[in-house]
Design a protein around this motif. Structure first.
Motif, PDB file in Angstrom:
ATOM      1  N   ILE A  93     -15.609  -9.305   3.628  1.00 49.65           N
ATOM      2  CA  ILE A  93     -15.351 -10.039   2.381  1.00 49.65           C
ATOM      3  C   ILE A  93     -15.620 -11.524   2.629  1.00 49.65           C
ATOM      4  O   ILE A  93     -14.726 -12.308   2.939  1.00 49.65           O
ATOM      5  N   ASN A  94     -16.884 -11.883   2.510  1.00 49.88           N
ATOM      6  CA  ASN A  94     -17.336 -13.227   2.901  1.00 49.88           C
ATOM      7  C   ASN A  94     -17.353 -14.193   1.726  1.00 49.88           C
ATOM      8  O   ASN A  94     -18.300 -14.944   1.537  1.00 49.88           O
ATOM      9  N   VAL A  95     -16.310 -14.130   0.901  1.00 51.27           N
ATOM     10  CA  VAL A  95     -16.151 -15.067  -0.211  1.00 51.27           C
ATOM     11  C   VAL A  95     -14.783 -15.740  -0.041  1.00 51.27           C
ATOM     12  O   VAL A  95     -13.902 -15.186   0.635  1.00 51.27           O
ATOM     13  N   PRO A  96     -14.593 -16.923  -0.643  1.00 47.73           N
ATOM     14  CA  PRO A  96     -13.277 -17.565  -0.515  1.00 47.73           C
ATOM     15  C   PRO A  96     -12.161 -16.624  -0.958  1.00 47.73           C
ATOM     16  O   PRO A  96     -12.225 -16.029  -2.038  1.00 47.73           O
ATOM     17  N   SER A  97     -11.182 -16.470  -0.103  1.00 47.52           N
ATOM     18  CA  SER A  97     -10.130 -15.483  -0.356  1.00 47.52           C
ATOM     19  C   SER A  97      -8.757 -16.141  -0.284  1.00 47.52           C
ATOM     20  O   SER A  97      -8.577 -17.176   0.356  1.00 47.52           O
ATOM     21  N   LEU A  98      -7.830 -15.484  -0.943  1.00 42.80           N
ATOM     22  CA  LEU A  98      -6.449 -15.950  -0.963  1.00 42.80           C
ATOM     23  C   LEU A  98      -5.558 -14.728  -0.762  1.00 42.80           C
ATOM     24  O   LEU A  98      -5.811 -13.670  -1.359  1.00 42.80           O
ATOM     25  N   VAL A  99      -4.544 -14.887   0.065  1.00 42.46           N
ATOM     26  CA  VAL A  99      -3.542 -13.834   0.199  1.00 42.46           C
ATOM     27  C   VAL A  99      -2.196 -14.457  -0.166  1.00 42.46           C
ATOM     28  O   VAL A  99      -1.840 -15.514   0.349  1.00 42.46           O
ATOM     29  N   ILE A 100      -1.499 -13.814  -1.081  1.00 44.92           N
ATOM     30  CA  ILE A 100      -0.146 -14.260  -1.420  1.00 44.92           C
ATOM     31  C   ILE A 100       0.828 -13.157  -1.019  1.00 44.92           C
ATOM     32  O   ILE A 100       0.629 -11.986  -1.357  1.00 44.92           O
ATOM     33  N   GLY A 101       1.847 -13.553  -0.271  1.00 43.27           N
ATOM     34  CA  GLY A 101       2.912 -12.628   0.112  1.00 43.27           C
ATOM     35  C   GLY A 101       4.253 -13.222  -0.288  1.00 43.27           C
ATOM     36  O   GLY A 101       4.323 -14.349  -0.783  1.00 43.27           O
ATOM     37  N   ALA A 102       5.316 -12.459  -0.095  1.00 42.12           N
ATOM     38  CA  ALA A 102       6.635 -12.935  -0.506  1.00 42.12           C
ATOM     39  C   ALA A 102       7.685 -12.417   0.468  1.00 42.12           C
ATOM     40  O   ALA A 102       7.616 -11.267   0.913  1.00 42.12           O
ATOM     41  N   THR A 103       8.662 -13.274   0.773  1.00 38.32           N
ATOM     42  CA  THR A 103       9.660 -12.937   1.798  1.00 38.32           C
ATOM     43  C   THR A 103      10.554 -11.763   1.397  1.00 38.32           C
ATOM     44  O   THR A 103      11.083 -11.076   2.259  1.00 38.32           O
ATOM     45  N   ASP A 104      10.738 -11.555   0.094  1.00 39.91           N
ATOM     46  CA  ASP A 104      11.680 -10.519  -0.347  1.00 39.91           C
ATOM     47  C   ASP A 104      10.975  -9.420  -1.129  1.00 39.91           C
ATOM     48  O   ASP A 104      11.526  -8.903  -2.113  1.00 39.91           O
ATOM     49  N   ASP A 105       9.774  -9.095  -0.667  1.00 38.65           N
ATOM     50  CA  ASP A 105       8.997  -8.015  -1.281  1.00 38.65           C
ATOM     51  C   ASP A 105       9.179  -6.759  -0.432  1.00 38.65           C
ATOM     52  O   ASP A 105       8.664  -6.676   0.681  1.00 38.65           O
ATOM     53  N   PRO A 106       9.933  -5.755  -0.925  1.00 39.41           N
ATOM     54  CA  PRO A 106      10.154  -4.564  -0.104  1.00 39.41           C
ATOM     55  C   PRO A 106       8.943  -3.636  -0.072  1.00 39.41           C
ATOM     56  O   PRO A 106       8.904  -2.697   0.728  1.00 39.41           O
ATOM     57  N   ILE A 107       7.957  -3.894  -0.913  1.00 40.26           N
ATOM     58  CA  ILE A 107       6.777  -3.025  -0.951  1.00 40.26           C
ATOM     59  C   ILE A 107       5.717  -3.520   0.034  1.00 40.26           C
ATOM     60  O   ILE A 107       5.099  -2.723   0.752  1.00 40.26           O
ATOM     61  N   ILE A 108       5.527  -4.834   0.082  1.00 37.93           N
ATOM     62  CA  ILE A 108       4.531  -5.429   0.982  1.00 37.93           C
ATOM     63  C   ILE A 108       5.229  -6.450   1.878  1.00 37.93           C
ATOM     64  O   ILE A 108       5.731  -7.469   1.402  1.00 37.93           O
ATOM     65  N   SER A 109       5.238  -6.186   3.180  1.00 39.48           N
ATOM     66  CA  SER A 109       5.935  -7.096   4.098  1.00 39.48           C
ATOM     67  C   SER A 109       5.111  -8.362   4.320  1.00 39.48           C
ATOM     68  O   SER A 109       3.883  -8.372   4.134  1.00 39.48           O
ATOM     69  N   VAL A 110       5.801  -9.409   4.763  1.00 34.10           N
ATOM     70  CA  VAL A 110       5.107 -10.662   5.088  1.00 34.10           C
ATOM     71  C   VAL A 110       4.071 -10.414   6.188  1.00 34.10           C
ATOM     72  O   VAL A 110       2.946 -10.914   6.127  1.00 34.10           O
ATOM     73  N   SER A 111       4.439  -9.612   7.183  1.00 38.40           N
ATOM     74  CA  SER A 111       3.487  -9.379   8.276  1.00 38.40           C
ATOM     75  C   SER A 111       2.253  -8.638   7.776  1.00 38.40           C
ATOM     76  O   SER A 111       1.136  -8.870   8.245  1.00 38.40           O
ATOM     77  N   ASN A 112       2.434  -7.785   6.766  1.00 42.63           N
ATOM     78  CA  ASN A 112       1.286  -7.103   6.179  1.00 42.63           C
ATOM     79  C   ASN A 112       0.361  -8.127   5.512  1.00 42.63           C
ATOM     80  O   ASN A 112      -0.869  -8.090   5.701  1.00 42.63           O
ATOM     81  N   SER A 113       0.936  -9.037   4.740  1.00 39.51           N
ATOM     82  CA  SER A 113       0.111 -10.055   4.065  1.00 39.51           C
ATOM     83  C   SER A 113      -0.608 -10.916   5.102  1.00 39.51           C
ATOM     84  O   SER A 113      -1.797 -11.239   4.951  1.00 39.51           O
ATOM     85  N   GLN A 114       0.121 -11.289   6.150  1.00 37.65           N
ATOM     86  CA  GLN A 114      -0.498 -12.136   7.181  1.00 37.65           C
ATOM     87  C   GLN A 114      -1.631 -11.403   7.894  1.00 37.65           C
ATOM     88  O   GLN A 114      -2.658 -11.997   8.220  1.00 37.65           O
ATOM     89  N   ALA A 115      -1.457 -10.100   8.100  1.00 38.87           N
ATOM     90  CA  ALA A 115      -2.511  -9.321   8.775  1.00 38.87           C
ATOM     91  C   ALA A 115      -3.759  -9.223   7.895  1.00 38.87           C
ATOM     92  O   ALA A 115      -4.889  -9.325   8.381  1.00 38.87           O
ATOM     93  N   VAL A 116      -3.548  -9.050   6.586  1.00 35.86           N
ATOM     94  CA  VAL A 116      -4.701  -9.008   5.672  1.00 35.86           C
ATOM     95  C   VAL A 116      -5.437 -10.342   5.730  1.00 35.86           C
ATOM     96  O   VAL A 116      -6.669 -10.398   5.856  1.00 35.86           O
ATOM     97  N   ALA A 117      -4.682 -11.445   5.681  1.00 35.33           N
ATOM     98  CA  ALA A 117      -5.314 -12.769   5.710  1.00 35.33           C
ATOM     99  C   ALA A 117      -6.080 -12.984   7.015  1.00 35.33           C
ATOM    100  O   ALA A 117      -7.189 -13.528   7.018  1.00 35.33           O
TER     101      ALA A 117
END
Ligand code: MLT
Length: 245
Positions: free
Chosen positions: A183-207
């Motif tokens: 995915i070689n276009v400008p990207s943004l990942v938004i995560g949230a500390t109190d999201d029980p569905i998507i963990s912060v570490s998951n968001s950081q790994a995607v980024a």
């Protein structure tokens, strides 16, 4: 052109804070999946789509119908799954990608089983019942009672059969992890500390797997981060949009 893709079981009106803030300066389009909200906007979506790529194909058809060649796509949760399907199918149509409270990996066996149970609830008890089951995971303890009610109302508007279908389709979505480095276009990942569905570490790994991503983690914020922190979320979108062109 900014394309906004909504979470399950909501519809495009979940983007109202971002639409209000961005529409004066940014051409944008917020679409519904078939059976959610004003899904007549989606004439080509098979009502019984069983693969998330069919949703992406219907979005491409809608862009074609409107004469839109390229879009920057922001998807939240299920919207992120659809955004990744768009990249899989038609990467040349995307100028940027924002993956918000979402993941690239597929479901494990336990999650798939939960999807099947949820589909059954939608079919047998209706949209409001399934929305109620999901509520504790959609918003954090910091969200206002008004926002809880707004999300309940949005979820209750969905067509139960479309909901059941979407649940099963989400459960069967392919793992998109291998796509991330492409995915070689400008990207943004938004995560949230109190999201029980998507963990912060998951968001950081995607980024970390994306070649050109900024990652923002919102504190004291739940899954529907664009609704819990609309101003911060919109500001993140604005900075991302400035990186595209
Ligand atoms: C969503 O918010 O779109 C759904 O919760 C996605 C999911 O359950 O994985």
């Amino acid at each position: 052109m900014l394309l906004l893709l909504h979470a399950f079981p909501l519809n495009h009106t979940m983007w109202q804070p971002q639409i209000d803030a961005l529409a004066p300066t940014t051409p944008l389009l917020a679409l519904d999946y078939a059976g959610f909200g004003a899904s007549q906007w989606y004439p080509t979506t098979p009502p019984d789509a069983s693969h998330i790529d069919e949703v992406a194909i219907s979005i491409i058809a809608e862009l074609d119908r409107r004469g839109i060649a390229q879009v920057a796509v922001a998807g939240l949760s299920m919207g992120g799954y659809v955004a990744l399907a768009l990249w899989r199918i038609a990467p040349q149509r995307l100028t940027g990608l924002a993956i918000c409270n979402s993941r690239a990996s597929g479901d494990d066996a336990a999650s798939k089983a939960a999807r099947v149970r949820n589909a059954h609830i939608a079919r047998t008890q209706g949209a409001a019942a399934l929305t109620e089951v999901m509520m504790p995971r959609l918003l954090s303890q910091y969200a206002s009672p008004t926002l809880f009610q707004q999300v309940r109302d949005l979820g209750s508007q969905a067509d139960p059969e479309a909901m059941a279908n979407a649940m099963l389709m989400i459960g069967e979505r392919p793992d998109a992890t291998a796509l991330l480095p492409t995915i070689n276009v400008p990207s943004l990942v938004i995560g949230a500390t109190d999201d029980p569905i998507i963990s912060v570490s998951n968001s950081q790994a995607v980024a970390a797997a994306l070649p050109d991503a900024h990652c923002i983690i919102l504190s004291q914020c739940g899954h529907l981060s664009n609704l819990e922190y609309p101003a911060q979320f919109t500001a993140a979108l604005q900075s991302w949009l400035q990186r595209i062109h």
